[in-house]
Design a protein around this motif. Sequence first.
Motif, mmCIF file in Angstrom:
data_model
loop_
_atom_site.group_PDB
_atom_site.id
_atom_site.type_symbol
_atom_site.label_atom_id
_atom_site.label_comp_id
_atom_site.label_asym_id
_atom_site.label_seq_id
_atom_site.Cartn_x
_atom_site.Cartn_y
_atom_site.Cartn_z
ATOM 1 N N ILE A 67 0.859 -1.185 0.000
ATOM 2 C CA ILE A 67 0.000 0.000 0.000
ATOM 3 C C ILE A 67 0.896 1.236 0.000
ATOM 4 C CG2 ILE A 67 -1.781 1.268 1.250
ATOM 5 C CD1 ILE A 67 -2.553 -1.434 2.544
ATOM 6 N N PRO A 68 0.919 2.007 -1.063
ATOM 7 C CA PRO A 68 1.810 3.176 -1.117
ATOM 8 C C PRO A 68 1.299 4.313 -0.243
ATOM 9 C CG PRO A 68 0.454 3.077 -3.084
ATOM 10 C CD PRO A 68 0.160 1.821 -2.318
ATOM 11 N N PHE A 69 2.226 5.020 0.368
ATOM 12 C CA PHE A 69 1.893 6.217 1.143
ATOM 13 C C PHE A 69 2.084 7.423 0.224
ATOM 14 C CE2 PHE A 69 2.666 3.120 4.412
ATOM 15 C CZ PHE A 69 1.805 3.470 5.440
ATOM 16 N N LEU A 70 1.006 7.827 -0.419
ATOM 17 C CA LEU A 70 1.079 8.916 -1.389
ATOM 18 C C LEU A 70 1.137 10.277 -0.714
ATOM 19 C CD1 LEU A 70 -1.541 7.579 -3.975
ATOM 20 C CD2 LEU A 70 0.943 7.253 -3.963
ATOM 21 N N GLU A 71 0.649 10.360 0.512
ATOM 22 C CA GLU A 71 0.643 11.615 1.253
ATOM 23 C C GLU A 71 1.689 11.578 2.360
ATOM 24 O OE1 GLU A 71 -1.071 14.271 0.597
ATOM 25 O OE2 GLU A 71 -2.451 13.498 -0.920
ATOM 26 N N SER A 72 2.273 12.725 2.633
ATOM 27 C CA SER A 72 3.240 12.845 3.719
ATOM 28 C C SER A 72 2.556 12.613 5.066
ATOM 29 C CB SER A 72 3.881 14.234 3.685
ATOM 30 O OG SER A 72 4.590 14.503 4.872
ATOM 31 N N VAL A 73 3.352 12.275 6.072
ATOM 32 C CA VAL A 73 2.783 12.129 7.415
ATOM 33 C C VAL A 73 2.209 13.453 7.905
ATOM 34 C CG1 VAL A 73 4.154 10.161 8.160
ATOM 35 C CG2 VAL A 73 5.088 12.459 8.388
ATOM 36 N N SER A 74 2.713 14.559 7.379
ATOM 37 C CA SER A 74 2.153 15.854 7.755
ATOM 38 C C SER A 74 0.739 16.027 7.212
ATOM 39 C CB SER A 74 3.049 16.987 7.245
ATOM 40 O OG SER A 74 3.190 16.926 5.836
ATOM 41 N N ASN A 75 0.357 15.190 6.239
ATOM 42 C CA ASN A 75 -1.004 15.186 5.697
ATOM 43 C C ASN A 75 -1.686 13.856 5.988
ATOM 44 O OD1 ASN A 75 -0.791 17.784 4.539
ATOM 45 N ND2 ASN A 75 0.231 16.931 2.741
ATOM 46 N N ALA A 76 -1.420 13.305 7.158
ATOM 47 C CA ALA A 76 -1.991 12.001 7.513
ATOM 48 C C ALA A 76 -3.512 12.036 7.550
ATOM 49 C CB ALA A 76 -1.453 11.541 8.862
ATOM 50 N N GLY A 77 -4.084 13.215 7.689
ATOM 51 C CA GLY A 77 -5.533 13.328 7.638
ATOM 52 C C GLY A 77 -6.100 12.938 6.291
ATOM 53 N N GLN A 78 -5.257 12.920 5.252
ATOM 54 C CA GLN A 78 -5.679 12.521 3.913
ATOM 55 C C GLN A 78 -5.423 11.037 3.647
ATOM 56 O OE1 GLN A 78 -7.318 14.697 1.963
ATOM 57 N NE2 GLN A 78 -7.083 16.162 3.639
ATOM 58 N N TRP A 79 -4.811 10.352 4.603
ATOM 59 C CA TRP A 79 -4.581 8.922 4.434
ATOM 60 C C TRP A 79 -5.904 8.173 4.372
ATOM 61 C CZ3 TRP A 79 -0.148 7.182 8.274
ATOM 62 C CH2 TRP A 79 1.070 7.706 7.819
#
Length: 217
Positions: free
Chosen positions: A43-55
């Motif tokens: 599962i790729p992490f397309l968003e940074s951890v700073s944008n974890a709300g978009q995970w």
Amino acid sequence: MHLVYLVHVPSLIKRWCQDVDRSVVNSIDASLNQLRLPHNLNIPFLESVSNAGQWKAKNSRLFVLNVGVPIVTLHLPRLLASHFLLYSMVVKIFHAPESIEEINLTEQVMNYYCKTAPLIHNSSIEIFSLHAHIHLAQQVRRHGGLAHTSASAFESCIRFIQKKAHGSKHLGAQISYWIDLQTMIQTQQVKAPTIAAINVIKYILLLRKFSRSKGMF
């Protein structure tokens, strides 16, 4: 599932990002991008951890259950990392507990996690989503592990079900129709039986040779 993966985990990661330098955030992002996982966990992490709300829920689930512990241990301050280790352990056990004793012990650890959360962060973390974790043990006793709840079990089937519906009308009827049709049609590949062909000429020659040896001709 949504309480853990879509509410608390993104909120927790957001607090980390506010408490550490940008270089730490970049290091965590780099570690997530360098992951090499089996295909069923890829599962790729397309968003940074700073944008974890978009995970998506699957990203948070992978982070909590599989890859988060070594990453936070490597990059976060010891206090933040050790507190997350408690949370990850609790969720893993609640995910698929093997006995009622495990649930009881994990309930105590979860209560400790919730009790110490304001000391690790601040009082702003004391909201309903944190309090609701106290009742997870009761839900697991009543309904089984989190892995067997409808939200977790069917999260991976959303794409399969989505393909059964088109447009925006009568979606439920479309889904049920195509699934019923699929179950009625035999999809298992049928292999034709191997035909044992006989070499007639060779058979006749062998028969004549046998007959001559017996004096029949």
